[in-house]
Design a protein around this motif. Structure first.
Motif, PDB file in Angstrom:
ATOM      1  N   GLY A 137       0.726  -1.561   0.269  1.00 30.11           N
ATOM      2  CA  GLY A 137       0.420  -0.234  -0.127  1.00 30.11           C
ATOM      3  C   GLY A 137       0.559   1.148  -0.509  1.00 30.11           C
ATOM      4  N   MET A 138       2.165   1.430   0.461  1.00 24.69           N
ATOM      5  CA  MET A 138       3.029   2.505   0.931  1.00 24.69           C
ATOM      6  C   MET A 138       3.466   2.886  -0.583  1.00 24.69           C
ATOM      7  N   ARG A 140       2.001   1.904  -3.153  1.00 21.83           N
ATOM      8  CA  ARG A 140       1.753   2.473  -4.426  1.00 21.83           C
ATOM      9  C   ARG A 140       1.122   3.503  -4.555  1.00 21.83           C
ATOM     10  N   SER A 141       1.403   4.005  -2.827  1.00 20.42           N
ATOM     11  CA  SER A 141       0.940   5.475  -2.882  1.00 20.42           C
ATOM     12  C   SER A 141       2.367   6.392  -3.120  1.00 20.42           C
ATOM     13  N   ILE A 144       2.057   6.830  -7.279  1.00 12.13           N
ATOM     14  CA  ILE A 144       1.048   7.594  -7.362  1.00 12.13           C
ATOM     15  C   ILE A 144       1.547   9.073  -6.860  1.00 12.13           C
ATOM     16  N   ASN A 145       2.886   9.387  -6.588  1.00 16.17           N
ATOM     17  CA  ASN A 145       3.743  10.245  -5.600  1.00 16.17           C
ATOM     18  C   ASN A 145       4.532  11.006  -7.403  1.00 16.17           C
ATOM     19  N   THR A 200      -7.619   8.815 -10.927  1.00 15.80           N
ATOM     20  CA  THR A 200      -6.816   8.260 -10.419  1.00 15.80           C
ATOM     21  C   THR A 200      -7.706   8.362  -8.830  1.00 15.80           C
ATOM     22  N   ASN A 204      -6.545   3.872  -6.784  1.00 17.93           N
ATOM     23  CA  ASN A 204      -6.883   4.385  -5.534  1.00 17.93           C
ATOM     24  C   ASN A 204      -7.543   2.561  -4.820  1.00 17.93           C
TER      25      ASN A 204
END
Length: 283
Positions: A137-138, A140-141, A144-145, A200, A204
């Motif tokens: 999950g981290m 993936r974030s 996206i950044n 986006t 998520n």
């Protein structure tokens, strides 16, 4: 900076970016470059000095590292001679099946990771930190950044995906559509900033590779159109002393009317149409 100058910068950036992608054939890029020669002050004069290395005519010296160096030089010396040389080098590397230049599969940007040229790639600090912690999950974030970082070109984001996926199992989930993750629209004519934001939010909820790849494509098209918020941010180099002009660029005809190629290209759709439309808007 006026609108025409912004368009010129956008067109330059996207011509350079297309040289690292497999969307367009060499002849298509050559015709775009030839059309650009009719745009006033679009190309720089070809320079060779202690900062700008000369182009190497011997194909024995043409490799992926040489291509990358010349492409970086072209960012600050956008000479027609350098761009056409880069097209020649690119085609040479494609013909020889060099990793990172082989024709891409039409099924997706990041498929076939063995053909991705990862030479010299270094992940961003945040992405590297999240991968080290090993929590999908981290990561993936963090990806996206990367997508939201306007300093990065799309090939750099693709490399980030490949790098992360090699290290994190179950990074992506299966594609599905539900009340929180709707359909993707494959018509570029309907893509705008709101559509990008909507997709986006879907990503998520459903972090599928197909959705991430779709967002890379949407981002690139919006950037080529010069949509506000998607312009590439570049770090300006320090001013250099005025250098003598080593070679002058021959000027083509002065006609400002778009060529038949440009008119056909606009109807073709995809990246070629976006670039052709930008050229026409500057003629």
């Amino acid at each position: 900076m006026d609108d025409k100058t912004k368009k010129k910068q956008t067109l330059r950036q996207n011509l350079l970016e297309q040289l690292t992608r497999n969307d367009l054939e060499g002849d298509e890029i050559r015709k775009l470059v030839a059309s650009c020669s009719n745009i006033a002050d679009f190309f720089d004069d070809y320079r060779v000095n202690e900062i700008f290395a000369a182009i190497e005519p011997d194909e024995l010296d043409w490799n992926a590292g040489y291509f990358d160096r010349q492409r970086k030089l072209a960012q600050n010396n956008f000479a027609e001679m350098r761009i056409n040389h880069l097209i020649d080098v690119r085609e040479h590397l494609i013909r020889n099946g060099i990793a990172g230049f082989a024709k891409a599969s039409v099924t997706g940007h990041t498929e076939g990771t063995k053909t991705m040229n990862m030479q010299g790639y270094l992940p961003g600090t945040n992405l590297a930190k999240m991968v080290e912690q090993g929590v999908p999950g981290m990561v993936r974030s963090a990806l996206i950044n990367e997508l939201e970082n306007n300093r990065l070109e799309d090939n750099e984001i693709i490399k980030a995906v490949v790098w992360a996926q090699d290290r994190i199992t179950n990074l992506f989930v299966d594609y599905e559509e539900n009340s929180l993750a709707g359909k993707m629209n494959n018509d570029p004519a309907q893509w705008d900033a709101d559509y990008y934001d909507l997709q986006t939010s879907y990503l998520n909820s459903n972090f599928a590779k197909a959705r991430f790849e779709h967002l890379i494509e949407v981002r690139n098209v919006l950037r080529m159109r010069g949509v506000k918020g998607f312009e590439r941010i570049t770090i300006k180099p320090k001013p250099q002393p005025h250098q003598a002009r080593a070679a002058s660029r021959p000027h083509s005809g002065s006609s400002s009317s778009p060529s038949g190629f440009l008119r056909i290209a606009v109807m073709a759709g995809g990246a070629l149409a976006v670039l052709a439309a930008l050229v026409i808007s500057l003629l």
